[in-house]
Design an enzyme around this catalytic site. Structure first.
Site, PDB file in Angstrom:
ATOM      1  N   SER A  84       0.800  -1.226   0.000  1.00 49.61           N
ATOM      2  CA  SER A  84       0.000   0.000   0.000  1.00 49.61           C
ATOM      3  C   SER A  84       0.834   1.279   0.000  1.00 49.61           C
ATOM      4  CB  SER A  84      -0.942   0.020   1.199  1.00 49.61           C
ATOM      5  OG  SER A  84      -0.225   0.170   2.408  1.00 49.61           O
TER       6      SER A  84
ATOM      7  N   LYS B 149       1.208   4.738   6.929  1.00 44.40           N
ATOM      8  CA  LYS B 149       0.659   5.556   5.857  1.00 44.40           C
ATOM      9  C   LYS B 149       1.327   6.933   5.895  1.00 44.40           C
ATOM     10  CE  LYS B 149      -2.512   2.406   4.921  1.00 44.40           C
ATOM     11  NZ  LYS B 149      -2.431   1.547   3.712  1.00 44.40           N
TER      12      LYS B 149
END
Length: 210
Positions: free
Chosen positions: A35, A89
């Site tokens: 991701s 993230k």
């Protein structure tokens, strides 16, 4: 038992100190997915600075105090609102920011983030995005779809909006909402080492991140 403790007190104290340092001051975490490609790959182990924002309680994902707040562009480890598993993230929105999307464009406080297309392949597109002080790579894959978000929204106090660098292959704030400030555990600064086949053998240790 007392004799054992007395004979090995130095070694015991060393391991206690090591555990405290790793959980409260610095840590290393495994990256389990793609991701954050093309900056982090499945198989990377990242170095996490826990003193940038404030130390955490040893052996628990609980912040002990705050020194600084995350900035746009920081890569962070945190506990998202829907699970107790640590995520990695990038911070895109900080408290007070107004955020919107137009296709692939990200709009913050009325300005579209600067994006430069660098590589176009049959399965991937890689470009460079300017976000705060971070001038980093992002990626779009051919196999995923971007979520549809309508209108603009404002990031609440002590909340952060995060995205994966692989924009259409990331479960992030677009799906499950904001990250609470107290649930941010540290700032990711380097790839400590990597077992990913996507990294050349000679480029797998101490890689700084933008």
């Amino acid at each position: 038992m007392r004799k054992f403790i007395r004979n090995y007190i130095g070694l015991i104290l060393f391991f206690i100190t090591l555990v405290f340092f790793r959980t409260a001051v610095a840590d290393w975490n495994y990256v389990p997915s793609g991701s954050m490609e093309p900056n982090l790959f499945d198989g990377d182990w990242v170095l996490v600075d826990k003193m940038t924002y404030g130390p955490s309680v040893p052996l628990a994902n609980i912040r002990l105090g705050k020194f600084n707040n995350p900035e746009r562009g920081d890569i962070i480890t945190f506990v998202p609102p829907h699970t107790d598993v640590l995520y990695v993230k990038r911070v895109v929105g900080i408290p007070g920011d107004q955020i919107g999307f137009s296709g692939r464009d990200v709009i913050i406080n009325g300005d579209r983030l600067s994006y430069e297309q660098l590589v176009v392949e049959p399965t991937n597109e890689i470009g460079r995005e300017l976000l705060g002080n971070a001038n980093h790579l992002i990626q779009y894959g051919s196999g995923g779809k971007l979520p549809t978000l309508n209108g603009f929204f404002t990031v609440p106090d002590d909340r952060y909006f995060v995205l994966g660098d692989h924009r259409n292959n990331s479960a992030d704030s677009r799906y499950w909402g904001f990250v609470l400030g107290d649930q941010i555990m540290g700032k990711v600064t380097h790839v400590a080492f990597s077992i990913s086949s996507k990294r050349p053998l000679l480029e797998r240790i101490a890689i700084p991140l933008e």
